[in-house]
Design an enzyme around this catalytic site. Sequence first.
Site, PDB file in Angstrom:
ATOM      1  N   TYR A  45       0.830  -1.202   0.000  1.00 35.12           N
ATOM      2  CA  TYR A  45       0.000   0.000   0.000  1.00 35.12           C
ATOM      3  C   TYR A  45       0.865   1.252   0.000  1.00 35.12           C
ATOM      4  O   TYR A  45       1.913   1.280   0.656  1.00 35.12           O
ATOM      5  CB  TYR A  45      -0.867   0.046   1.255  1.00 35.12           C
ATOM      6  CG  TYR A  45      -2.040  -0.912   1.262  1.00 35.12           C
ATOM      7  CD1 TYR A  45      -3.265  -0.536   0.735  1.00 35.12           C
ATOM      8  CD2 TYR A  45      -1.912  -2.176   1.812  1.00 35.12           C
ATOM      9  CE1 TYR A  45      -4.347  -1.403   0.765  1.00 35.12           C
ATOM     10  CE2 TYR A  45      -2.990  -3.054   1.845  1.00 35.12           C
ATOM     11  CZ  TYR A  45      -4.212  -2.651   1.311  1.00 35.12           C
ATOM     12  OH  TYR A  45      -5.278  -3.506   1.337  1.00 35.12           O
TER      13      TYR A  45
ATOM     14  N   TYR B  14      -0.929 -10.202   0.391  1.00 30.19           N
ATOM     15  CA  TYR B  14       0.207  -9.828   1.239  1.00 30.19           C
ATOM     16  C   TYR B  14       0.044 -10.436   2.625  1.00 30.19           C
ATOM     17  O   TYR B  14      -1.077 -10.671   3.077  1.00 30.19           O
ATOM     18  CB  TYR B  14       0.347  -8.297   1.325  1.00 30.19           C
ATOM     19  CG  TYR B  14      -0.883  -7.601   1.829  1.00 30.19           C
ATOM     20  CD1 TYR B  14      -1.107  -7.432   3.199  1.00 30.19           C
ATOM     21  CD2 TYR B  14      -1.839  -7.111   0.947  1.00 30.19           C
ATOM     22  CE1 TYR B  14      -2.249  -6.809   3.666  1.00 30.19           C
ATOM     23  CE2 TYR B  14      -2.989  -6.486   1.409  1.00 30.19           C
ATOM     24  CZ  TYR B  14      -3.186  -6.339   2.766  1.00 30.19           C
ATOM     25  OH  TYR B  14      -4.323  -5.727   3.229  1.00 30.19           O
TER      26      TYR B  14
ATOM     27  N   ARG C 203      -3.557 -11.889   3.392  1.00 30.63           N
ATOM     28  CA  ARG C 203      -4.823 -11.385   2.862  1.00 30.63           C
ATOM     29  C   ARG C 203      -4.975 -11.826   1.414  1.00 30.63           C
ATOM     30  O   ARG C 203      -4.039 -11.688   0.620  1.00 30.63           O
ATOM     31  CB  ARG C 203      -4.882  -9.845   2.891  1.00 30.63           C
ATOM     32  CG  ARG C 203      -4.893  -9.180   4.249  1.00 30.63           C
ATOM     33  CD  ARG C 203      -5.994  -9.614   5.182  1.00 30.63           C
ATOM     34  NE  ARG C 203      -7.311  -9.872   4.615  1.00 30.63           N
ATOM     35  CZ  ARG C 203      -8.214  -8.964   4.267  1.00 30.63           C
ATOM     36  NH1 ARG C 203      -7.948  -7.689   4.392  1.00 30.63           N
ATOM     37  NH2 ARG C 203      -9.399  -9.314   3.780  1.00 30.63           N
TER      38      ARG C 203
ATOM     39  N   HIS D 219      -7.661  -8.100  -2.660  1.00 32.26           N
ATOM     40  CA  HIS D 219      -8.949  -7.457  -2.362  1.00 32.26           C
ATOM     41  C   HIS D 219      -8.892  -5.974  -2.648  1.00 32.26           C
ATOM     42  O   HIS D 219      -7.821  -5.367  -2.650  1.00 32.26           O
ATOM     43  CB  HIS D 219      -9.335  -7.685  -0.890  1.00 32.26           C
ATOM     44  CG  HIS D 219      -8.384  -7.057   0.084  1.00 32.26           C
ATOM     45  ND1 HIS D 219      -7.198  -7.658   0.459  1.00 32.26           N
ATOM     46  CD2 HIS D 219      -8.416  -5.871   0.739  1.00 32.26           C
ATOM     47  CE1 HIS D 219      -6.553  -6.884   1.307  1.00 32.26           C
ATOM     48  NE2 HIS D 219      -7.268  -5.781   1.488  1.00 32.26           N
TER      49      HIS D 219
ATOM     50  N   HIS E 241     -10.828  -2.485  -1.231  1.00 29.00           N
ATOM     51  CA  HIS E 241     -11.713  -1.924  -0.208  1.00 29.00           C
ATOM     52  C   HIS E 241     -12.743  -1.018  -0.864  1.00 29.00           C
ATOM     53  O   HIS E 241     -12.412  -0.276  -1.790  1.00 29.00           O
ATOM     54  CB  HIS E 241     -10.908  -1.099   0.799  1.00 29.00           C
ATOM     55  CG  HIS E 241      -9.921  -1.894   1.598  1.00 29.00           C
ATOM     56  ND1 HIS E 241     -10.211  -2.391   2.842  1.00 29.00           N
ATOM     57  CD2 HIS E 241      -8.654  -2.277   1.337  1.00 29.00           C
ATOM     58  CE1 HIS E 241      -9.159  -3.037   3.316  1.00 29.00           C
ATOM     59  NE2 HIS E 241      -8.193  -2.984   2.414  1.00 29.00           N
TER      60      HIS E 241
END
Lengths: 246, 212
Positions: A111, A150, A160, A163, A165
């Site tokens: 991120y 990740y 995870r 995905h 959000h």
Amino acid sequence: MKTPTEQFGEFFQRDRTIHPPAYTPGYKTSVLRSHRNALISIPSSLSEVTGPQFSADELGALDNDLILNYAKDGLPVGERILVHGFVRDENGNPVRNALVEVWQANASGRYRHKNDRYIGAIDPNFGGCGRMLTDENGYYFYRTVKPGPYPWRNQINDWRPSHIHYSIQASGFAQRLITQMYFEGDPLIPHCPIVRSIPNEEAIRGLIAQMDRNSFAALDSMAYRFDIVVRGSRATLFENYIQGAK
Amino acid sequence: MSNQISTPVYLKETASQTAGPYVHIGLAPKQAGFDIFENNFGNVLVGPDTKGERIRIEGRVIDGSGAVIKDVLLEIWQANAAGRYNHPADKQEDKPLDPSFRGWGRACSDFDTGVYSFETIKPGSVIGRNGVPMAPHINMWIVARGINIGLSTRIYFSDEAEANAADPVLNSIEWVERRKTLIAQRSEKNGQVVYTFDVYLQSDNETVFFDL
């Protein structure tokens, strides 16, 4: 004579069985951040049925194009995808002018956030956020690259699944919703403690976007379809009856 | 066989998932540490022309161990100074709309101090169900890593004791002691009116959260 219900167009009672409860110890951070008292149930007043309105001129032309909206000297790395779908309410009516905001990791699972210290590489051409308003049919779409999975600090080998959000503001503040979209076929989905915070298999399936070959852009992008349902109200239920009356 | 035309078929709401630790990227990218949108949503609800008493709402969100949480995102939604929401469902025609007030804001707790704040105006009283007026209040919604579904609460004002005592929502909370968790305390700092509203996610002092 108007009943108070018609006056305020109250929302249907929220079905809490399809949502994760607050306390889900498999997702460790929820342990100290979950309330212990029961929620206090209140019927809708104007405070719940009203909510912020947004207009197209508040958004930029590239806000729904994550491939270009942070591109500096090249394009972001990763599988190019289109994501699209409809926002509807529980009555099946399209939700117009809903604010849909999305954010995600880049193709290597990193991120662009000062608190993310994962070893995956930052992509200089990828910001990882976008936003849009639904049109008159409740339709939305954006373009991005598929986020990578990740590892995260929960159990040692928790990863995870890929995905994106989502944040949705429809018409009323009581419809406010944040969720995550997953990708069809991802083997990490059934192992994810955050996915598993939802106690309902059908509700989990509703978070998995389906590959949509009919919407691929030839020799350019794959496509995924993800529909969203927000709470319905008695006011829109009545609208439905009037429209359908013969 | 059932009559398919008149049988109501409802869709199920999409399930909630936590906003996660990186919620700022999507909803407050500047706080995440980068600049991407021309127009950013923020914690200042007022402009120079907004009518009403300027106030600052300030507080912290505290977890079950007593630690201040530093990755929370909060939104507020409120009526204008006259007590009317800027939304077509609000039919209180006797109260003016304020074109310079949307009534919505978004803030993040500070990564170092955990303090959040909003610059807004004190809302007027809004009519409630069955014509019973509600005390002035601000609706608040809280999400963060570890919160599986957004938490809804209300901020009431300490200098509205009489209106608070008659408020139908506060009075619907069976435990009188718990009603106090929704009252923001008024003070003045450097000439500015500040209401302090700390949110306790889990403790003896746990804030009242609503199932709306």
